[in-house]
Design an enzyme around this catalytic site. Structure first.
Site, short mmCIF file in Angstrom:
data_model
loop_
_atom_site.label_atom_id
_atom_site.label_comp_id
_atom_site.label_asym_id
_atom_site.label_seq_id
_atom_site.Cartn_x
_atom_site.Cartn_y
_atom_site.Cartn_z
CB SER A 132 -0.82 0.08 1.38
OG SER A 132 -1.60 1.06 1.42
CE1 TYR A 145 -3.53 -2.08 6.08
CE2 TYR A 145 -2.92 0.05 5.14
CZ TYR A 145 -3.40 -1.46 4.92
OH TYR A 145 -3.62 -1.43 3.60
#
Length: 234
Positions: A132, A145
């Site tokens: 990501s 995350y």
């Protein structure tokens, strides 16, 4: 059919980016092992759906061996399984913290450990981890995350050093916002205008396909792309 005779393995394959990648690999001629908690084969003719939790190292190894036994080889691995939870670090549920590290980071490591020997044996393997933009830049409210995705990126870049001379390409793909159930489950609801400008799972899958179909004389190390609606920070 660019991948005729090749065999791929995709984790987190039952929906979203994983399902889109699986479909495009199959369309390009590959047979595919599809690992997910549901074990769905997506109705693809040359697919083997296997129920597998990537947090379980032994389960991932067994699933990878089953795919190789079924199709005879392994050429492409897409480590896609991922989860996210957002909010200030001190307010995160401890279970959410463990799950993000276990699925996003350890799951990628376990997938690599189970599949890399087969990719090396193929002589022309591709290991692709789906990370990501959160693996390239820190965001407020995404500390854990971020940690899991930064870890994915660093791991994959190190694999490039270790595996290049053995014929295996290691690529980390870092998309921006993608319109999937993952995004909706991150605090957004169906119909949220922010979702409309995001990338589609198919668009991310197209980048994966571009990566694994390059001539063997070149490799893509890390690639990032974002929807036009997303700012160009970082």
């Amino acid at each position: 059919m660019e991948l005729e005779g090749k065999v791929g393995l995709v984790t987190g394959a039952s929906g979203g980016i994983g399902a889109a990648v699986a479909g495009k690999l199959h369309e390009a001629g590959a047979s595919v092992g599809l690992l997910s908690r549901s074990g769905d084969d997506l109705g693809l003719e040359r697919a083997l759906g296997l129920a597998c939790d990537v947090r379980d190292r032994d389960a991932v190894r067994t699933a990878a061996e089953t795919v190789v036994e079924r199709f005879g080889r392994l050429d492409i691995v897409i480590a896609n399984a991922g989860v996210g939870a957002y909010g200030p670090f001190l307010e995160l549920d401890p279970e959410q913290i463990e799950t993000m590290i276990d699925v996003n980071l350890k799951g990628t490591l376990y997938t690599a450990a189970a599949t890399l020997p087969h990719l090396i044996a193929s002589g022309e393997g591709d290991f692709v981890s789906l990370a990501s933009v959160a693996g390239l830049r820190a965001f407020p409210g995404e500390s854990v995350y971020n940690a899991s995705k930064f870890g994915q990126l660093g791991f994959t870049r190190s694999l490039d050093h270790e595996l290049r001379e053995q014929g295996v390409r290691a690529t980390c793909i870092c998309p921006g916002g993608v319109r999937t159930n993952f995004a909706i489950g991150a605090g957004r609801n169906e119909g949220d205008p922010e979702l409309e400008g995001m990338l589609s799972a198919d668009e991310v899958a197209d980048v994966v396909m571009f990566t694994v179909t390059r001539p063997r004389r070149m490799r893509i190390l890390t690639t990032s792309f974002r929807p036009m609606t997303e700012a160009s920070w970082g």
